[in-house]
Design a protein around this motif. Sequence first.
Motif, PDB file in Angstrom:
ATOM      1  N   LEU A   1       0.826  -1.205   0.000  1.00  0.00           N
ATOM      2  CA  LEU A   1       0.000   0.000   0.000  1.00  0.00           C
ATOM      3  C   LEU A   1       0.859   1.254   0.000  1.00  0.00           C
ATOM      4  O   LEU A   1       0.499   2.262  -0.606  1.00  0.00           O
ATOM      5  CB  LEU A   1      -0.940  -0.007   1.209  1.00  0.00           C
ATOM      6  CG  LEU A   1      -2.038  -1.073   1.197  1.00  0.00           C
ATOM      7  CD1 LEU A   1      -2.791  -1.072   2.519  1.00  0.00           C
ATOM      8  CD2 LEU A   1      -3.002  -0.844   0.039  1.00  0.00           C
ATOM      9  N   GLU A   2       2.008   1.212   0.677  1.00  0.00           N
ATOM     10  CA  GLU A   2       2.930   2.350   0.672  1.00  0.00           C
ATOM     11  C   GLU A   2       3.433   2.604  -0.744  1.00  0.00           C
ATOM     12  O   GLU A   2       3.506   3.743  -1.207  1.00  0.00           O
ATOM     13  CB  GLU A   2       4.109   2.094   1.604  1.00  0.00           C
ATOM     14  CG  GLU A   2       5.151   3.198   1.632  1.00  0.00           C
ATOM     15  CD  GLU A   2       4.643   4.506   2.212  1.00  0.00           C
ATOM     16  OE1 GLU A   2       4.970   5.575   1.661  1.00  0.00           O
ATOM     17  OE2 GLU A   2       3.904   4.466   3.216  1.00  0.00           O
ATOM     18  N   GLY A   3       3.784   1.533  -1.438  1.00  0.00           N
ATOM     19  CA  GLY A   3       4.283   1.681  -2.793  1.00  0.00           C
ATOM     20  C   GLY A   3       3.239   2.200  -3.756  1.00  0.00           C
ATOM     21  O   GLY A   3       3.547   2.946  -4.685  1.00  0.00           O
ATOM     22  N   ALA A   4       1.982   1.823  -3.519  1.00  0.00           N
ATOM     23  CA  ALA A   4       0.909   2.220  -4.430  1.00  0.00           C
ATOM     24  C   ALA A   4       0.327   3.585  -4.099  1.00  0.00           C
ATOM     25  O   ALA A   4      -0.024   4.346  -4.996  1.00  0.00           O
ATOM     26  CB  ALA A   4      -0.203   1.169  -4.411  1.00  0.00           C
ATOM     27  N   ALA A   5       0.205   3.900  -2.796  1.00  0.00           N
ATOM     28  CA  ALA A   5      -0.516   5.120  -2.401  1.00  0.00           C
ATOM     29  C   ALA A   5       0.302   6.048  -1.517  1.00  0.00           C
ATOM     30  O   ALA A   5       0.421   7.240  -1.790  1.00  0.00           O
ATOM     31  CB  ALA A   5      -1.816   4.734  -1.693  1.00  0.00           C
TER      32      ALA A   5
ATOM     33  N   THR B   1      -6.838  -2.074  -3.980  1.00  0.00           N
ATOM     34  CA  THR B   1      -5.469  -2.212  -4.475  1.00  0.00           C
ATOM     35  C   THR B   1      -5.391  -1.850  -5.956  1.00  0.00           C
ATOM     36  O   THR B   1      -4.491  -1.119  -6.385  1.00  0.00           O
ATOM     37  CB  THR B   1      -4.975  -3.657  -4.262  1.00  0.00           C
ATOM     38  OG1 THR B   1      -4.974  -3.943  -2.863  1.00  0.00           O
ATOM     39  CG2 THR B   1      -3.568  -3.833  -4.813  1.00  0.00           C
ATOM     40  N   GLY B   2      -6.348  -2.341  -6.732  1.00  0.00           N
ATOM     41  CA  GLY B   2      -6.339  -2.061  -8.160  1.00  0.00           C
ATOM     42  C   GLY B   2      -6.523  -0.588  -8.470  1.00  0.00           C
ATOM     43  O   GLY B   2      -5.791  -0.016  -9.298  1.00  0.00           O
ATOM     44  N   ILE B   3      -7.475   0.052  -7.790  1.00  0.00           N
ATOM     45  CA  ILE B   3      -7.750   1.466  -8.073  1.00  0.00           C
ATOM     46  C   ILE B   3      -6.591   2.350  -7.604  1.00  0.00           C
ATOM     47  O   ILE B   3      -6.178   3.274  -8.319  1.00  0.00           O
ATOM     48  CB  ILE B   3      -9.074   1.904  -7.410  1.00  0.00           C
ATOM     49  CG1 ILE B   3     -10.245   1.134  -8.030  1.00  0.00           C
ATOM     50  CG2 ILE B   3      -9.295   3.400  -7.595  1.00  0.00           C
ATOM     51  CD1 ILE B   3     -11.581   1.432  -7.377  1.00  0.00           C
ATOM     52  N   ILE B   4      -6.055   2.062  -6.434  1.00  0.00           N
ATOM     53  CA  ILE B   4      -4.933   2.860  -5.927  1.00  0.00           C
ATOM     54  C   ILE B   4      -3.717   2.707  -6.844  1.00  0.00           C
ATOM     55  O   ILE B   4      -2.998   3.668  -7.114  1.00  0.00           O
ATOM     56  CB  ILE B   4      -4.594   2.446  -4.481  1.00  0.00           C
ATOM     57  CG1 ILE B   4      -5.559   3.124  -3.509  1.00  0.00           C
ATOM     58  CG2 ILE B   4      -3.165   2.815  -4.127  1.00  0.00           C
ATOM     59  CD1 ILE B   4      -5.255   2.871  -2.062  1.00  0.00           C
TER      60      ILE B   4
ATOM     61  N   THR C   1      -9.892   9.771  -2.829  1.00  0.00           N
ATOM     62  CA  THR C   1     -10.978   9.626  -3.801  1.00  0.00           C
ATOM     63  C   THR C   1     -10.957   8.239  -4.423  1.00  0.00           C
ATOM     64  O   THR C   1     -12.012   7.633  -4.664  1.00  0.00           O
ATOM     65  CB  THR C   1     -10.858  10.708  -4.890  1.00  0.00           C
ATOM     66  OG1 THR C   1     -10.902  12.000  -4.267  1.00  0.00           O
ATOM     67  CG2 THR C   1     -11.988  10.601  -5.894  1.00  0.00           C
ATOM     68  N   ALA C   2      -9.759   7.717  -4.672  1.00  0.00           N
ATOM     69  CA  ALA C   2      -9.638   6.342  -5.174  1.00  0.00           C
ATOM     70  C   ALA C   2     -10.232   5.359  -4.175  1.00  0.00           C
ATOM     71  O   ALA C   2     -10.940   4.408  -4.547  1.00  0.00           O
ATOM     72  CB  ALA C   2      -8.170   6.014  -5.441  1.00  0.00           C
TER      73      ALA C   2
ATOM     74  N   ILE D   1     -17.944   0.806  -4.893  1.00  0.00           N
ATOM     75  CA  ILE D   1     -17.990  -0.519  -5.516  1.00  0.00           C
ATOM     76  C   ILE D   1     -18.275  -1.585  -4.457  1.00  0.00           C
ATOM     77  O   ILE D   1     -19.025  -2.537  -4.704  1.00  0.00           O
ATOM     78  CB  ILE D   1     -16.665  -0.804  -6.250  1.00  0.00           C
ATOM     79  CG1 ILE D   1     -16.481   0.179  -7.408  1.00  0.00           C
ATOM     80  CG2 ILE D   1     -16.626  -2.251  -6.759  1.00  0.00           C
ATOM     81  CD1 ILE D   1     -15.135   0.092  -8.105  1.00  0.00           C
ATOM     82  N   THR D   2     -17.703  -1.401  -3.268  1.00  0.00           N
ATOM     83  CA  THR D   2     -17.925  -2.348  -2.171  1.00  0.00           C
ATOM     84  C   THR D   2     -19.389  -2.382  -1.758  1.00  0.00           C
ATOM     85  O   THR D   2     -19.901  -3.418  -1.329  1.00  0.00           O
ATOM     86  CB  THR D   2     -17.032  -1.974  -0.969  1.00  0.00           C
ATOM     87  OG1 THR D   2     -15.665  -2.081  -1.357  1.00  0.00           O
ATOM     88  CG2 THR D   2     -17.292  -2.884   0.227  1.00  0.00           C
TER      89      THR D   2
END
Length: 564
Positions: free
Chosen positions: A129-133, A316-319, A387-388, A395-396
């Motif tokens: 998550l750190e790497g993505a967001a 994970t996908g959206i972020i 927002t992501a 979606i959830t």
Amino acid sequence: MTFTQNFTAVGDSLLWSAVVALIPILYFFWALAIKRMKGYIAGLTTLLIAILVAVFFYKMPAGMAVMSASQGAVYGILPIGWIIITSVFLYKITVKTGQFDIIRNSVLSITEDRRIQALLVAFSFGAFLEGAAGFGAPVAISAALLVGLGFNPLYAAGLCLIANTAPVAFGAIGIPIIAVEGPTGIPAMEISKMVGRQLPFLSAFVPFMLVWIMAGFKRTMEVLPAILVSGLTFAVTQYLSSNFLGPELPDILSALVSLFALAIFSKFWKPKTIFRFSAEAELAATTATAKKQDKAPEHYTGGQVFKAWSPFLVLTGIISLWGIPTIKLALAGHYEGTNAILKAVNSLGHALTYMPEVPGLHNKVINTAGAPVAAVYKLEILAAAGTAILIACVITKFITSISWGDWVKVLGDTLKELAFPILTIASVVGFAYVTNSSGMSTTLGMSLAKTGALFPFFSPLLGWLGVFITGSDTSANLLFGNLQKITALSVGMDPVLAVAANSSGGVTGKMISPQSIAVACAAVGLAGKESDLFRFTIKYSFFLVLLVCIMTYLQHTVFSFMIP
């Protein structure tokens, strides 16, 4: 009226100016570590003291100091506070709909051992998550997951903050390293290589440290094979990706390799004893009684497990999508390419991006180079990671079939619960902005740069200080990166090593940054207990930054062959 920064504002002395600049920081340490104030009280009073120091000692006009604080407060709400609200909201939806019970069961099916759960969730998943967001999302989401699994909230928050040490320098698709290329002129790839020859040593050690904090040395040795799998796979992947691919992917690749390696390893290897916290003894006894009564544990199908994890897979996908540089530009309304879809996104992003000037501050602060400093309220609504996460929450809603009424009610409950934590975050970011615009933080950096031949040892402390003040490795690199380079050249130190040390040292300050503390407490429902978490993490922050200081000094003197 303009204000020219003066880094020796107190008696024309750098030393006395630095002593005065330390007052707000020392007060904050005292307020949390000794006085144990609630976070929002400590944050607001620290902000007030910083404004008073800026006005009465650094001669910054009061109006400018207050407006600088407002600029920081707005940034504390968007994007940082927005991430916390949406992250906790997503977690609460899964709890409300019963999906988190299935998530808990699926993790327990891999291992019931709390030590290995911490490595999987806090270390590996948090690093992903750190790497993505970045920006607080890793600690908020992974800490909430640990609490849901049954971890003590303080331990969950503290462990996730400490685990977040390893990936911070390459967070948010490598932004901290990419950003510092501008002010220093050093290619990001060279800095990436050097950071990749420092942080893997911490990455290999942090999993051991996490388990030792949880369970003590003896019980840590019981799961040493799992610790080695987790830490070494992460460290090796981090080194290879940072040195041969660049700064964008080390966190994501290292986290995925570590996560899957440990999960697969745990299917074939089990510790001799299952470790649980002492408070769980009663629950364990109840479980044992249930088994004696032949009550079989509930089993879930693969489809049910996939559905339960879907909100976090969607997240994970959206972020990850939000973090792709070209898409990020479009989301902020800055895309200039020809792709039709991205042009449409760019139009929406432009409409949802607001950059109003900060009244009475924009271009009113003059730096030592004689250039005015721009000051705007940066409101990139569509581009914000929060927002992501909100989109993932929408979606959830359909995945879990929660009604719109319950969905809105959970959101309302989340906002009420996070009111004081968001106030804390706004105040401490405001404090960071005041120290930067008044020149206090630069005064402290210049003081450390005066250490001469010992500068290679103290160089990481600049990054540590910068992240403590700003809450961001990116901001710390922008704040002190060029100072590191100039000082390194003057003392015969390789500037690549100095700039890398700023980033590597900075990651060890993340766990005690006021922003990070507030974020972690908000995520696990410990609003008002920020002092307890600060006392929990501070000793480990000092220990890890000392390791980076020693490492940097040795790379300068003995192991200079490690410098690219």
